[in-house]
Design a protein around this motif. Structure first.
Motif, PDB file in Angstrom:
ATOM      1  N   ALA A  84       0.831  -1.208   0.000  1.00 13.62           N
ATOM      2  CA  ALA A  84       0.000   0.000   0.000  1.00 13.62           C
ATOM      3  C   ALA A  84       0.865   1.257   0.000  1.00 13.62           C
ATOM      4  CB  ALA A  84      -0.930  -0.003   1.211  1.00 13.62           C
ATOM      5  N   VAL A  85       1.958   1.232   0.760  1.00 15.42           N
ATOM      6  CA  VAL A  85       2.843   2.391   0.811  1.00 15.42           C
ATOM      7  C   VAL A  85       3.465   2.647  -0.555  1.00 15.42           C
ATOM      8  CG1 VAL A  85       4.987   3.291   1.808  1.00 15.42           C
ATOM      9  CG2 VAL A  85       3.331   2.126   3.267  1.00 15.42           C
ATOM     10  N   SER A  86       3.869   1.580  -1.244  1.00 17.72           N
ATOM     11  CA  SER A  86       4.576   1.728  -2.510  1.00 17.72           C
ATOM     12  C   SER A  86       3.715   2.368  -3.588  1.00 17.72           C
ATOM     13  CB  SER A  86       5.079   0.359  -2.992  1.00 17.72           C
ATOM     14  OG  SER A  86       5.725   0.480  -4.238  1.00 17.72           O
ATOM     15  N   TRP A  87       2.527   1.836  -3.824  1.00 19.84           N
ATOM     16  CA  TRP A  87       1.769   2.346  -4.968  1.00 19.84           C
ATOM     17  C   TRP A  87       1.206   3.746  -4.710  1.00 19.84           C
ATOM     18  CZ3 TRP A  87      -3.305   3.810  -5.266  1.00 19.84           C
ATOM     19  CH2 TRP A  87      -4.202   3.345  -4.312  1.00 19.84           C
ATOM     20  N   THR A  88       0.868   4.055  -3.453  1.00 22.40           N
ATOM     21  CA  THR A  88       0.337   5.390  -3.169  1.00 22.40           C
ATOM     22  C   THR A  88       1.424   6.464  -3.258  1.00 22.40           C
ATOM     23  OG1 THR A  88       0.615   4.968  -0.795  1.00 22.40           O
ATOM     24  CG2 THR A  88      -1.562   4.560  -1.738  1.00 22.40           C
ATOM     25  N   THR A  89       2.614   6.164  -2.770  1.00 22.99           N
ATOM     26  CA  THR A  89       3.683   7.168  -2.821  1.00 22.99           C
ATOM     27  C   THR A  89       4.203   7.359  -4.249  1.00 22.99           C
ATOM     28  OG1 THR A  89       5.271   5.442  -2.190  1.00 22.99           O
ATOM     29  CG2 THR A  89       4.411   6.848  -0.435  1.00 22.99           C
ATOM     30  N   ASP A  90       4.236   6.291  -5.045  1.00 18.95           N
ATOM     31  CA  ASP A  90       4.628   6.449  -6.449  1.00 18.95           C
ATOM     32  C   ASP A  90       3.635   7.341  -7.192  1.00 18.95           C
ATOM     33  OD1 ASP A  90       6.926   5.018  -6.299  1.00 18.95           O
ATOM     34  OD2 ASP A  90       6.241   3.300  -7.459  1.00 18.95           O
ATOM     35  N   LEU A  91       2.369   7.188  -6.871  1.00 21.48           N
ATOM     36  CA  LEU A  91       1.349   8.025  -7.503  1.00 21.48           C
ATOM     37  C   LEU A  91       1.545   9.489  -7.117  1.00 21.48           C
ATOM     38  CD1 LEU A  91      -1.151   7.957  -9.309  1.00 21.48           C
ATOM     39  CD2 LEU A  91      -2.546   7.645  -7.250  1.00 21.48           C
ATOM     40  N   ALA A  92       1.879   9.741  -5.848  1.00 22.60           N
ATOM     41  CA  ALA A  92       2.118  11.112  -5.394  1.00 22.60           C
ATOM     42  C   ALA A  92       3.354  11.703  -6.062  1.00 22.60           C
ATOM     43  CB  ALA A  92       2.274  11.137  -3.874  1.00 22.60           C
ATOM     44  N   SER A  93       4.427  10.911  -6.186  1.00 19.37           N
ATOM     45  CA  SER A  93       5.640  11.391  -6.846  1.00 19.37           C
ATOM     46  C   SER A  93       5.367  11.734  -8.302  1.00 19.37           C
ATOM     47  CB  SER A  93       6.742  10.327  -6.769  1.00 19.37           C
ATOM     48  OG  SER A  93       7.145  10.096  -5.446  1.00 19.37           O
ATOM     49  N   GLY A  94       4.621  10.869  -8.994  1.00 15.78           N
ATOM     50  CA  GLY A  94       4.311  11.121 -10.389  1.00 15.78           C
ATOM     51  C   GLY A  94       3.499  12.385 -10.589  1.00 15.78           C
ATOM     52  N   THR A  95       2.563  12.637  -9.691  1.00 12.90           N
ATOM     53  CA  THR A  95       1.734  13.843  -9.797  1.00 12.90           C
ATOM     54  C   THR A  95       2.576  15.103  -9.642  1.00 12.90           C
ATOM     55  OG1 THR A  95      -0.165  12.634  -8.905  1.00 12.90           O
ATOM     56  CG2 THR A  95      -0.262  15.041  -8.843  1.00 12.90           C
ATOM     57  N   ALA A  96       3.456  15.116  -8.649  1.00 14.35           N
ATOM     58  CA  ALA A  96       4.310  16.290  -8.434  1.00 14.35           C
ATOM     59  C   ALA A  96       5.290  16.478  -9.595  1.00 14.35           C
ATOM     60  CB  ALA A  96       5.072  16.146  -7.122  1.00 14.35           C
ATOM     61  N   ALA A  97       5.825  15.372 -10.124  1.00 13.66           N
ATOM     62  CA  ALA A  97       6.759  15.469 -11.247  1.00 13.66           C
ATOM     63  C   ALA A  97       6.068  16.007 -12.499  1.00 13.66           C
ATOM     64  CB  ALA A  97       7.383  14.107 -11.531  1.00 13.66           C
ATOM     65  N   ALA A  98       4.821  15.583 -12.732  1.00  9.89           N
ATOM     66  CA  ALA A  98       4.084  16.057 -13.906  1.00  9.89           C
ATOM     67  C   ALA A  98       3.758  17.542 -13.806  1.00  9.89           C
ATOM     68  CB  ALA A  98       2.801  15.247 -14.067  1.00  9.89           C
ATOM     69  N   ALA A  99       3.648  18.044 -12.581  1.00 13.02           N
ATOM     70  CA  ALA A  99       3.294  19.452 -12.404  1.00 13.02           C
ATOM     71  C   ALA A  99       4.406  20.398 -12.870  1.00 13.02           C
ATOM     72  CB  ALA A  99       2.972  19.726 -10.935  1.00 13.02           C
ATOM     73  N   ILE A 100       5.661  19.948 -12.850  1.00 15.75           N
ATOM     74  CA  ILE A 100       6.770  20.845 -13.213  1.00 15.75           C
ATOM     75  C   ILE A 100       6.698  21.267 -14.680  1.00 15.75           C
ATOM     76  CG2 ILE A 100       9.284  21.076 -13.381  1.00 15.75           C
ATOM     77  CD1 ILE A 100       9.497  19.255 -10.933  1.00 15.75           C
ATOM     78  N   PRO A 101       6.675  20.345 -15.652  1.00 14.22           N
ATOM     79  CA  PRO A 101       6.564  20.804 -17.042  1.00 14.22           C
ATOM     80  C   PRO A 101       5.237  21.482 -17.352  1.00 14.22           C
ATOM     81  CG  PRO A 101       6.429  18.413 -16.934  1.00 14.22           C
ATOM     82  CD  PRO A 101       6.832  18.883 -15.574  1.00 14.22           C
ATOM     83  N   LEU A 102       4.166  21.055 -16.688  1.00  9.38           N
ATOM     84  CA  LEU A 102       2.860  21.673 -16.932  1.00  9.38           C
ATOM     85  C   LEU A 102       2.854  23.133 -16.497  1.00  9.38           C
ATOM     86  CD1 LEU A 102      -0.107  21.459 -17.758  1.00  9.38           C
ATOM     87  CD2 LEU A 102      -0.612  20.650 -15.429  1.00  9.38           C
ATOM     88  N   LEU A 103       3.332  23.407 -15.290  1.00  7.39           N
ATOM     89  CA  LEU A 103       3.340  24.776 -14.790  1.00  7.39           C
ATOM     90  C   LEU A 103       4.328  25.645 -15.567  1.00  7.39           C
ATOM     91  CD1 LEU A 103       3.132  24.120 -10.942  1.00  7.39           C
ATOM     92  CD2 LEU A 103       1.330  24.989 -12.443  1.00  7.39           C
ATOM     93  N   HIS A 104       5.434  25.056 -15.997  1.00  4.81           N
ATOM     94  CA  HIS A 104       6.379  25.834 -16.803  1.00  4.81           C
ATOM     95  C   HIS A 104       5.754  26.213 -18.148  1.00  4.81           C
ATOM     96  CE1 HIS A 104      10.357  27.206 -18.067  1.00  4.81           C
ATOM     97  NE2 HIS A 104      10.113  26.646 -19.245  1.00  4.81           N
ATOM     98  N   ALA A 105       5.010  25.271 -18.760  1.00  2.16           N
ATOM     99  CA  ALA A 105       4.352  25.561 -20.034  1.00  2.16           C
ATOM    100  C   ALA A 105       3.306  26.661 -19.887  1.00  2.16           C
ATOM    101  CB  ALA A 105       3.717  24.293 -20.590  1.00  2.16           C
ATOM    102  N   LEU A 106       2.696  26.735 -18.705  1.00  2.00           N
ATOM    103  CA  LEU A 106       1.680  27.761 -18.445  1.00  2.00           C
ATOM    104  C   LEU A 106       2.292  29.060 -17.916  1.00  2.00           C
ATOM    105  CD1 LEU A 106      -1.030  25.503 -16.731  1.00  2.00           C
ATOM    106  CD2 LEU A 106      -1.036  26.369 -19.087  1.00  2.00           C
ATOM    107  N   HIS A 107       3.629  29.117 -17.862  1.00  2.00           N
ATOM    108  CA  HIS A 107       4.357  30.305 -17.380  1.00  2.00           C
ATOM    109  C   HIS A 107       3.999  30.630 -15.924  1.00  2.00           C
ATOM    110  CE1 HIS A 107       5.688  30.982 -21.489  1.00  2.00           C
ATOM    111  NE2 HIS A 107       4.418  30.916 -21.894  1.00  2.00           N
TER     112      HIS A 107
END
Length: 445
Positions: A84-107
């Protein structure tokens, strides 16, 4: 009626390789994404800010939460279960990582916001990595794979992920820019989460029953579990010596990968492609070393294997960059270093698992890893500041000398003799206690 009845009954001794394969696959995709980020994130900061100090600060803000959160997650992994710890934390890491290029694209991206996002990635990665490590021995036991072979295969997976991740990261950054690498990193975290959640057998990765509780006593709470892990680790001089040594080398490696290599690549004109090439050469050779270690390490003297591996993996990498050698020679030295490094983790991983009772593996592993990784957040921060002040070459020479002295002096300590006797002692300690448990073995590194 035919079939694997032990699997149907949920007996941990099943010969199925699906549990080990599933854990290793999840480790592979998550680590591949992380290695892509090792190239993409520092390069993104360097090209957008031009500051080695800020590059080191970003590395600090990712790794400090990683170490801190991981240190205190061990009792929760033991209590809740690593799956349970593994799949939930991987999902959280992926969400935060995806936010970096998205927010940069939106300036909308600012440097303080970037620090927050990488801190979230680090805080989630720590428990996620721990949980996968903790599932390896259970998966090995279910498939009846020798422990050293399982830890060796985990080492191969890590090295292969480094090879592929660094090569892909260097190519992506060179062709499409660093934000493409960060987007792929987010996808890898998401895939790792899916594998752990949906692919592993249902009965795997749950919490292990703790020590029997006497009638009238309350179930152990978080801090009692944490204290038990701390007390156990404090009494293990061999493990403490290994942790201190690895802690210093990890600090030096963090400085090397997060600041010294990117600065060298930029100053030498070799660019991010060279980073990927060097990392791939080292990773490919490390895969070979890990494969050999998985097959023959249980027959060799462990102390000799570990110290020789560190001798090849450490100082030569720093010195070759300091001497401004041609790229071909640099790649060759990195390959030799990788081969030596491939032998280290399978042996040290087996020693840890053998000496720690299965029910305590999460909390002891978390504490040990966190102490060993405590210097990693400081590595990039210190290196960035020192390189800015005195230049690249003096820092490379000092780090190479420190690596050599640390690994060789640690190997002279008397408790290191126990590393060759751990196999017999640990097999009794770690397995006899847990086989007697009606719940069977569940967890591990």
């Amino acid at each position: 009626m035919t079939g694997d009845t032990s699997k149907a009954a949920g007996i941990p001794g099943t010969r199925s390789l699906l549990p080990l394969g599933g854990v290793l696959a999840a480790m592979a995709v998550s680590l591949t994404g992380t290695r892509i980020s090792v190239v993409a994130l520092p390069w993104f900061v360097l090209v957008t800010t031009g500051s080695a100090t800020r590059t080191g600060l970003v590395a600090f803000c990712e790794m400090a939460p990683y170490v801190l959160v991981k240190a205190f997650t061990g009792p929760l992994v033991d209590r809740i279960g690593p799956r349970a710890v593994s799949w939930t934390t991987d999902l959280a890491s992926g969400t935060a990582a995806a936010a970096i290029p998205l927010l940069h694209a939106l300036h909308l991206m600012t440097f303080p916001l970037l620090l927050v996002l990488v801190a979230v990635i680090g805080a989630a990665r720590g428990p996620g990595d721990l949980a996968k490590e903790v599932m390896v021995p259970e998966a090995a036991e279910r498939g009846r794979v020798p422990l050293e072979r399982a830890t060796g295969l985990a080492g191969v997976t890590e090295r292969l992920a480094s090879t592929v991740g660094l090569a892909v990261g260097g190519s992506l950054v060179a062709l499409l820019g660093p934000l493409a690498g960060l987007a792929v990193n987010a996808g890898c975290f998401a895939l790792g989460s899916v594998i752990i959640k949906l692919v592993l057998p249902r009965g795997m990765g749950h919490a292990v029953d703790d020590a029997p509780v006497r009638a009238g006593d309350a179930e152990p709470g978080y801090w009692r579990r944490f204290g038990e892990g701390f007390a156990f680790l404090r009494g293990e001089l061999l493990l403490l010596t290994v942790i201190v040594m690895v802690g210093i080398t990890n600090l030096l490696d963090a400085a090397f990968s997060s600041v010294l290599i990117p600065v060298w690549a930029r100053q030498s004109g070799n660019g991010p492609t060279a980073i990927g090439l060097m990392g791939s050469a080292m990773g490919a050779a490390a895969v070979g070393g890990s494969l050999i270690a998985a097959v023959v390490a249980h027959r060799l003297r462990r102390r000799v294997v570990v110290l020789a591996g560190f001798l090849l993996a450490g100082a030569p990498r720093f010195l070759i960059l300091a001497f401004d050698a041609p790229l071909g020679m640099v790649v060759a030295v990195f390959a030799v270093s990788g081969f030596g490094a491939g032998f280290v983790n399978p042996v040290l991983g087996a020693v840890l698992v053998e000496r720690v009772p299965r029910r305590m593996l999460g909390r002891v592993n978390a504490l040990g890893d966190s102490l060993a990784w405590a210097g990693i957040p400081l590595g990039g921060l210190i290196a960035g500041a020192v390189v800015t002040g005195v230049g690249l070459v003096p820092v490379l020479l000092a780090c190479g000398a420190a690596y050599f002295l640390t690994t060789n002096l640690a190997g002279l300590r008397p408790e290191w003799r126990e590393i060759d006797r751990t196999r017999g002692r640990g097999a009794v300690q770690s397995h006899s206690r847990e086989v007697a448990s009606p719940s069977g073995a569940q967890a591990a590194k």
